[in-house]
Enzyme design. Structure first.
Site, short mmCIF file in Angstrom:
data_model
loop_
_atom_site.label_atom_id
_atom_site.label_comp_id
_atom_site.label_asym_id
_atom_site.label_seq_id
_atom_site.Cartn_x
_atom_site.Cartn_y
_atom_site.Cartn_z
N ARG A 66 0.95 -1.06 0.08
CA ARG A 66 -0.13 0.02 0.03
C ARG A 66 0.84 1.29 0.04
O ARG A 66 0.64 2.31 -0.71
CB ARG A 66 -1.01 -0.09 1.14
CG ARG A 66 -2.15 -0.84 0.98
CD ARG A 66 -3.20 -0.46 2.01
NE ARG A 66 -2.72 -1.07 3.45
CZ ARG A 66 -3.42 -0.51 4.46
NH1 ARG A 66 -4.65 0.05 4.32
NH2 ARG A 66 -3.15 -0.96 5.87
N HIS A 110 -20.58 8.01 3.53
CA HIS A 110 -20.79 6.62 4.04
C HIS A 110 -22.22 6.49 4.10
O HIS A 110 -22.79 7.24 4.72
CB HIS A 110 -20.27 6.48 5.34
CG HIS A 110 -20.41 5.03 5.83
ND1 HIS A 110 -19.87 3.96 5.29
CD2 HIS A 110 -21.06 4.42 6.96
CE1 HIS A 110 -19.93 2.69 6.14
NE2 HIS A 110 -21.01 3.23 6.92
#
Length: 216
Positions: A66, A110
């Site tokens: 990552r 979200h």
């Protein structure tokens, strides 16, 4: 000056489309200057390109770890002189190093009224819990998943007979209003973060309350 904004996507980018459409308004304080996907097949890339917005692909599969992926993502964002980042269905967890580098300039949406139901399967979990209201939350990103100071929330009533698809469709409609509002507030310089809260200059809020069910 309009704030130069990038939108990060992994799929069709319906919230990205809402942001792009909002940014067409002459008085909107943000300009979408770049759409970046970690997936080469993301449907939202074509939509952005057709609208004359520069697109880019940073395929996470091409990097060993990552850190290297995020280093390249960061490099391309800074090369485009991006000032704000909106995550719109970007299905990669970002490390603390990346999040800290973009503190209070990195925004996420979200599909729940955070802090309730972080993570996946939000609509199924809301239905299973029997809540009367759910909704969506736009917030500044922190290292914890689906956490950070809240900018905008939209409440959506749960209706009799709702299933995941019906509920998700109504929440998505709310998202398409909440995200452009949140970006406008941030880009327009009307937000300040104090501790874990966002203070909005000139904020107005709806009066009264909502009942679900509506009453007898």
């Amino acid at each position: 000056m309009k704030k130069k904004t990038a939108v990060l996507i992994s799929g069709r980018g319906s919230n990205m489309r809402a942001l792009i459409e909002a940014a067409h308004a002459p008085d909107y304080p943000a300009e979408i200057v770049r759409v970046i996907s970690n997936r080469p097949d993301a449907g939202g890339l074509a939509y952005a390109a057709e609208g004359g917005i520069a697109t880019d692909i940073v395929d996470h599969k091409a990097f060993l770890g990552r850190d290297k992926f995020e280093a390249e993502l960061d490099r391309r964002l800074r090369a485009a002189e991006v000032e704000l980042i909106c995550l719109a269905g970007f299905m990669r967890l970002l490390t603390g190093r990346f999040v800290d580098a973009w503190t209070d300039r990195l925004i996420n949406i979200h599909p729940s009224l955070l802090p309730a139901f972080p993570g996946l399967d939000t609509h199924a979990r809301a239905l299973a819990a029997g809540v009367r209201f759910t909704g969506c939350t736009v917030h500044f990103v922190r290292t914890e998943m689906d956490a950070g100071p809240i900018i905008v929330q939209a409440a959506v009533p749960v209706l009799p007979g709702d299933d995941e698809d019906r509920l998700a469709a109504r929440v998505l409609e709310a998202e398409h209003s909440a995200y452009p509002l949140a970006l406008s507030l941030v880009a327009g310089g009307r937000t300040s973060v104090r501790g874990d809260s966002v203070v909005i200059d000139g904020m107005t809020a709806p009066a009264g309350f909502l009942l679900n069910p509506a009453g007898i």
